[in-house]
Write an enzyme that holds these catalytic residues in place. Structure first.
Site, PDB file in Angstrom:
ATOM      1  N   SER A 281       0.848  -1.191   0.000  1.00  0.00           N
ATOM      2  CA  SER A 281       0.000   0.000   0.000  1.00  0.00           C
ATOM      3  C   SER A 281       0.880   1.236   0.000  1.00  0.00           C
ATOM      4  O   SER A 281       2.025   1.201   0.488  1.00  0.00           O
ATOM      5  CB  SER A 281      -0.903   0.011   1.231  1.00  0.00           C
ATOM      6  OG  SER A 281      -1.540   1.262   1.394  1.00  0.00           O
TER       7      SER A 281
ATOM      8  N   TYR B 282      -0.891  -0.796  10.541  1.00  0.00           N
ATOM      9  CA  TYR B 282      -1.086  -1.075   9.121  1.00  0.00           C
ATOM     10  C   TYR B 282       0.093  -0.581   8.288  1.00  0.00           C
ATOM     11  O   TYR B 282       0.636  -1.310   7.453  1.00  0.00           O
ATOM     12  CB  TYR B 282      -2.385  -0.422   8.649  1.00  0.00           C
ATOM     13  CG  TYR B 282      -2.690  -0.619   7.189  1.00  0.00           C
ATOM     14  CD1 TYR B 282      -3.060  -1.865   6.705  1.00  0.00           C
ATOM     15  CD2 TYR B 282      -2.626   0.448   6.295  1.00  0.00           C
ATOM     16  CE1 TYR B 282      -3.346  -2.046   5.361  1.00  0.00           C
ATOM     17  CE2 TYR B 282      -2.922   0.279   4.953  1.00  0.00           C
ATOM     18  CZ  TYR B 282      -3.278  -0.969   4.483  1.00  0.00           C
ATOM     19  OH  TYR B 282      -3.565  -1.143   3.150  1.00  0.00           O
TER      20      TYR B 282
END
Length: 282
Positions: free
Chosen positions: A146, A159
């Protein structure tokens, strides 16, 4: 010069983890439309079966339940694919969760769950699939990271750390995998409008649909690029931010991201996975 392997339908199966919703589901549908046979894996059996019933070809969906956090389960699953359905030509290691983390309300389980799925879950799939591809001398693997892995942003400690680790891991592994004929790619999307995305209250600039994300990933898998990142108008800006000195970086992020308002409005002591905050990663 060595020819770069690009998986085609005639080469074998595609395996996608975390395929029950979001990006994984959209990519599975896209590749089936292109004629690939796709093995989909997740813990949500009913959703995988619903996906299987949705497709009309020309490719097909094969449902195999599995938990990426269990290494023995992934060893068993990859063996089952190879011996019962055919060889894996392309693996898209997509399964992931997002759990917002507040620095003033830290919980070990938030980090444990995030790393178990996003980082160790990839490793648990990568090891057996590399072993099978190595025996054949070719294969293609795409790891879902990501743009959140490019740098730290508010409420993203678990995350972002997991995705940053995947970026570093993929960069490192590429040298050896190139040598044995296995092509490794890295997928780093910006904000994707996934079905299960939590309403965090923080704006999501340059938001793309899951269908657009699937199209970009499909095109990227057929390209010669190592990194598949989109939308570039957003992800390249995030990359450039890493060139700033920390004083300017923190000042700019504090100005750009209205995170203090979100934190002030959010209740504390939320438990991971029980309050809707845990969701498939973008």
């Amino acid at each position: 010069m060595t020819t770069v392997f690009t998986a085609r339908p005639e080469h074998g199966l595609v395996w996608i983890t975390g395929a029950s919703s979001g990006i994984g589901r959209a990519v599975a549908l896209r590749l089936v439309e292109e004629g690939y046979s796709v093995v989909v894996t997740a813990r949500s059996h009913d959703k995988l079966v619903a996906l299987q019933h949705e497709v009309t070809g020309p490719g097909k969906i094969v449902v195999l339940d599995g938990d990426v956090t269990d290494p023995r389960d992934m060893d068993r699953l990859v063996a089952a694919i190879e011996y019962e359905h055919g060889q894996v030509a392309l693996a898209i290691l997509n399964a992931g969760v997002v759990i917002p983390v507040r620095g003033d309300d830290l919980h070990r389980e938030d980090f444990d769950k995030t790393l178990a799925v996003n980082l160790h879950g990839v490793v648990n799939c990568l090891i057996p699939v590399v072993e099978h591809m190595k025996a054949k001398g070719q294969g293609q693997i795409a790891i879902m990271s990501s743009a959140a892995g490019y740098g730290g942003v508010p409420m993203n400690a678990a995350y972002g750390a997991s995705k940053a680790a995947l970026i570093n891991m993929a960069e490192s592994l590429k040298f050896d995998l190139d040598r044995i004929g296995i092509r490794l790619q890295l997928i780093c999307p910006g904000f994707v409008d996934t079905e299960r995305a939590a309403k965090s209250g923080i704006s999501r600039p340059a938001l793309v649909s899951v269908e657009e994300a699937a199209e970009q990933i499909s095109l990227g898998l057929k390209s010669s690029r190592f990194e598949i990142t989109f939308p570039k108008r957003f992800t390249y800006v995030v990359k450039l931010l890493q060139l700033l000195p920390y004083s300017a970086y923190f000042a700019l992020l504090n100005w750009l991201v209205p995170w203090r308002d979100v934190v002030a409005a959010a209740p504390k002591n939320k438990q991971s996975g029980s309050d809707g905050q845990s969701r498939q990663a973008v």
